[in-house]
Each structure stands twice: as structure tokens, then as C-alpha cells.
Design a protein around this motif. Sequence first.
Motif, PDB file in Angstrom:
ATOM      1  N   GLU A  32       3.140 -26.273  27.919  1.00 43.03           N
ATOM      2  CA  GLU A  32       2.735 -26.998  29.125  1.00 43.03           C
ATOM      3  C   GLU A  32       1.290 -26.639  29.479  1.00 43.03           C
ATOM      4  O   GLU A  32       0.936 -25.463  29.519  1.00 43.03           O
ATOM      5  CB  GLU A  32       3.665 -26.637  30.290  1.00 43.03           C
ATOM      6  CG  GLU A  32       3.496 -27.526  31.501  1.00 43.03           C
ATOM      7  CD  GLU A  32       3.924 -28.964  31.244  1.00 43.03           C
ATOM      8  OE1 GLU A  32       3.281 -29.861  31.809  1.00 43.03           O
ATOM      9  OE2 GLU A  32       4.869 -29.175  30.477  1.00 43.03           O
ATOM     10  N   TYR A  40      10.233 -27.340  35.018  1.00 46.44           N
ATOM     11  CA  TYR A  40       9.938 -28.057  33.781  1.00 46.44           C
ATOM     12  C   TYR A  40      10.997 -29.147  33.609  1.00 46.44           C
ATOM     13  O   TYR A  40      12.199 -28.893  33.755  1.00 46.44           O
ATOM     14  CB  TYR A  40       9.926 -27.084  32.602  1.00 46.44           C
ATOM     15  CG  TYR A  40       8.875 -26.017  32.776  1.00 46.44           C
ATOM     16  CD1 TYR A  40       7.593 -26.187  32.277  1.00 46.44           C
ATOM     17  CD2 TYR A  40       9.161 -24.855  33.500  1.00 46.44           C
ATOM     18  CE1 TYR A  40       6.607 -25.225  32.467  1.00 46.44           C
ATOM     19  CE2 TYR A  40       8.183 -23.885  33.695  1.00 46.44           C
ATOM     20  CZ  TYR A  40       6.911 -24.074  33.178  1.00 46.44           C
ATOM     21  OH  TYR A  40       5.947 -23.129  33.376  1.00 46.44           O
ATOM     22  N   VAL A  79       7.738 -24.241  27.944  1.00 43.47           N
ATOM     23  CA  VAL A  79       6.879 -23.494  28.878  1.00 43.47           C
ATOM     24  C   VAL A  79       5.549 -23.147  28.209  1.00 43.47           C
ATOM     25  O   VAL A  79       4.479 -23.291  28.808  1.00 43.47           O
ATOM     26  CB  VAL A  79       7.586 -22.208  29.359  1.00 43.47           C
ATOM     27  CG1 VAL A  79       6.629 -21.354  30.195  1.00 43.47           C
ATOM     28  CG2 VAL A  79       8.831 -22.553  30.173  1.00 43.47           C
ATOM     29  N   ARG A 122      16.154 -30.187  33.800  1.00 44.29           N
ATOM     30  CA  ARG A 122      15.135 -29.458  34.551  1.00 44.29           C
ATOM     31  C   ARG A 122      15.517 -27.985  34.569  1.00 44.29           C
ATOM     32  O   ARG A 122      16.695 -27.647  34.656  1.00 44.29           O
ATOM     33  CB  ARG A 122      15.020 -29.990  35.987  1.00 44.29           C
ATOM     34  CG  ARG A 122      14.354 -31.349  36.094  1.00 44.29           C
ATOM     35  CD  ARG A 122      14.160 -31.776  37.536  1.00 44.29           C
ATOM     36  NE  ARG A 122      15.424 -31.960  38.235  1.00 44.29           N
ATOM     37  CZ  ARG A 122      15.819 -31.258  39.284  1.00 44.29           C
ATOM     38  NH1 ARG A 122      15.061 -30.279  39.759  1.00 44.29           N
ATOM     39  NH2 ARG A 122      16.980 -31.511  39.867  1.00 44.29           N
TER      40      ARG A 122
END
Length: 466
Positions: free
Chosen positions: A72, A79, A69, A146
Motif C-alpha cells: 500500500e 485495508y 499492507v 476489510r
Amino acid sequence: MAAETPVETKARTTPRQMALALFEDMFDLGTSINEANREIGYQRNNFFTEIVNMGLAARRFLDAAYFIVAQEPEVIDQYDVELNYFKWLMRYDSRNLKHLRTIADEAQNAKIRVTNTPSDRDPAEDDIWVQVQLIGMVAMHRGRIRFDVHHSLIPHIRDPRKSHWLSLRISTAFTRSLARAIYDKVLPSVPTGRTDWIKLDEMRTWPGKMGANASIFKYFKRDWLEPAVREINEISDIELSYETRTESTSSKKVDRIRFLLGRKDTADAVMASLSDASQIYKILKDEFNLSTRQFTEISENRETWNDDRILQAIEYTRFKLNRGQVKKSPSGYLMKALRDNWRMSEAERTMVQVQTKLLTDEAEKEAEKVAAKSTVERSVASRDEETRVRMNEESRQGREHYQAADDKSRKEHVRSWLTSKEGKLVLRRMKLEPAAVTEDVIFNTPDLSWYLGQFVFGRIKSAIPR
């Protein structure tokens, strides 16, 4: 013209790109993240040290998710990464997906709670109480994972204010839940050198479930606390000790603990103290190859040698390197620039800008010259090609006219060509005698037939329609 090459700004390698590159290099060799030769981590908000009642594997799971996170470029709803990469980040070496799902479930059950209600009274209506799940949806399918994180946590992960450097290389090396829990809790207090007094009953909740004997201090100390402290001191970037006290002067029951902290004299210690750690550390280590002693000196002077001062010393040293004024050790020159607070003056900055503009203008003029020359060459080549095509077509039409003529006319064409200036020049160049050149010889020799066609076309071109 001679001019010094201006300092170039190199494209930054992001922690995300570096982590992916290390994963690709190390995963196939079966090498774990804690054995990486480069640092991997992120600036973690002090806010997240309040996480309690979570086991070692679940903490690693959360670390890997939050690292992704934090790196990114944009805030996204979900994600999505390769599962093997995620497992490598959390140092999960097993292929047991059932167990990994159990770890994800534990991470999902963990929450962070914020309240202003004192621990010695019941909550009132005006008190604040907020509780958020640390990680939301988790999905694994066909080699990918994910997950999502509650939107209220994203700003705290991506842009922390009060924060500390969390090294995944160090945090994944822990094998004891309590060691990892203590390490997490004390990191924000390292700059001050000690923590506040902590209730032992509170500390016993940090790593999750503990055995029944943990409630008795002598067993807690022997079986949990001492091994945890040893592991922290062996594998982490800090040195840790502790002191205890009883609940009152008349009691013998130890109920509080305080940790005494210090950074080790290693490059890891500097890494932890840099707010832009991954980038500045990479420059100091890879570009200037600072020694452990030099890193230690930086660590000891971080109060005055902040990030801006380090970056200005880097800029100044690069500037002098490009001018050929650093004769021996770039790392030694950089350290002297740090100690004496050397920096580029505005005049020097202006000089670099002027030189850059002059070099840019000169490069543009040279590019224009090359482009103009290339245009002329293409134009000449195009005209030459047009001329070649036209002459081939004329020779073809001349040969067709020759073939269509009667014997007398063909003999006249051959005789006239052999006695012409053009024909004599061709025969001389090809070392042929006119008497030996017959019609068969001409049409069995491509060059002779081509020139004959040109000659015939020249004689009768006014009669051939274009």
C-alpha cells in the motif's frame, strides 16, 4: 541534428500492480498463485519468524494480509480489497466462507511476543514484555474483505531493516504445517548456512497442535520432521538438512536440532537474495533475459555484487546499447560489466545530460514552430469563413432586392449581369449561352442565383442598410 537517444527511465511496475495483473489473468482460469510464472512476495521482517502455534491456513491468511499492507502506498487505518483477490493471494480455493472465517479467527488469536526475560527464571518488574495481536479487525461483506493491523506493527511490515524475501508463490505451495513453520524459521539463517541449536520441545510448538506421538522423537521424526524436510527441499528455493544431539553425553534422549541450509542454483535463489527483489529481478529476467546459469553466478557473488553494483551494470549496459556499441548478447555484456565492475563515468553522465538538453531544446523549438503554423492556419481559416458568411449574406440580400423589384427592373438586372464581365465568366465556366439563360433557369440553378444576388447587391449596396 544527429544525437544519441539518452537512456530513458521506465516507469516501475510495483509488486502490487503485478500481483493484481497476475490475479486478473489467472483467477478466471482457475490457476493458483503457486503456479504463477512471475514472482510475488515482499521483504518480510525477521521479527515475524517468531510467530508460533499457528496452522498452515492461518499463516497463509496472515501472509496475504501483510503483502497487501507492504504494498500500500500510504499507511491507512483499514485495508479493503476484493475477497477473491485476497483468497487467491493465500491460495484458498474453497467457497466455504464458514471455514474461511475460522481461519481468520485463528489468525486473530495469534500474537507476537517480545520479552527480555530469560526462559530459566520468572519475570521481574524491570523486564520488558510486549504482546501484540498479529491482525485486528477482519470483516467480509459482499465480495470484499476489510482488516486492520496494529499501528505498532505497520513500520515493521512496510519498512523492514533485518529482513528476508518471502515468496507467496513458494509459501502457498506448502501442504504441511511443520514444513511451512520450519521454512519461516530458517529463512533469516540462510546467508550463514545454519541455524543455532533449537530445542525440540520449542519446535513442536511452531505448527500449532500436534499428535500425542510427536513427543516421542522416533515418531516425530518419521511422521512430521522427515516429510516436512522433503517438502521444503522439493518445492522451495532452499536445500535443507539437519543434525540432532542429546541433552547430555550420558543421555540417549534427543532434545535439540540444528538445520543446515543452502540456496538452490535457481533464479528463485537470486530473487530471495535481492533487497529490491521484485524490481531488479524483473529487469534481469524480462529486459536482459538472463539464463539460470547467469542467475546462479550472481547468487554466488552476492557478497560483492550488491544491489548498487547490479544497478550500475544495468545502467552502463543500457548506455552502451543506446550508443549501438553492444553487437551481440546484451545479457552477456551485462555479466561482463558485473564481473569487471564497469560503470558510467561522470564525463559520460554529463554527455548524456547535455545531449538530453539539446534534444529537449530542439523538440521545444519544433513544437513552437508547429504551434505558430497552426495559429496562422487557424487565423486564415477563420478569415476565410468570415468572408464566406459575409458573401452569402450579400447574395441573399441581393436576391431579396431582386424579388421585390418590378418586372422592368428585374429584366434590367438580368440583362446587365449577363453582359457584365462577371456574368460572362460564370456562363463560360458553366458552358451556358446567354440567350438560353432565363429568369427561371437562373433561380433553378443555385450557382447562377447566388452570383446574380452578388451582382445585384453590388449595384445597390449603398442603398441597403447593414
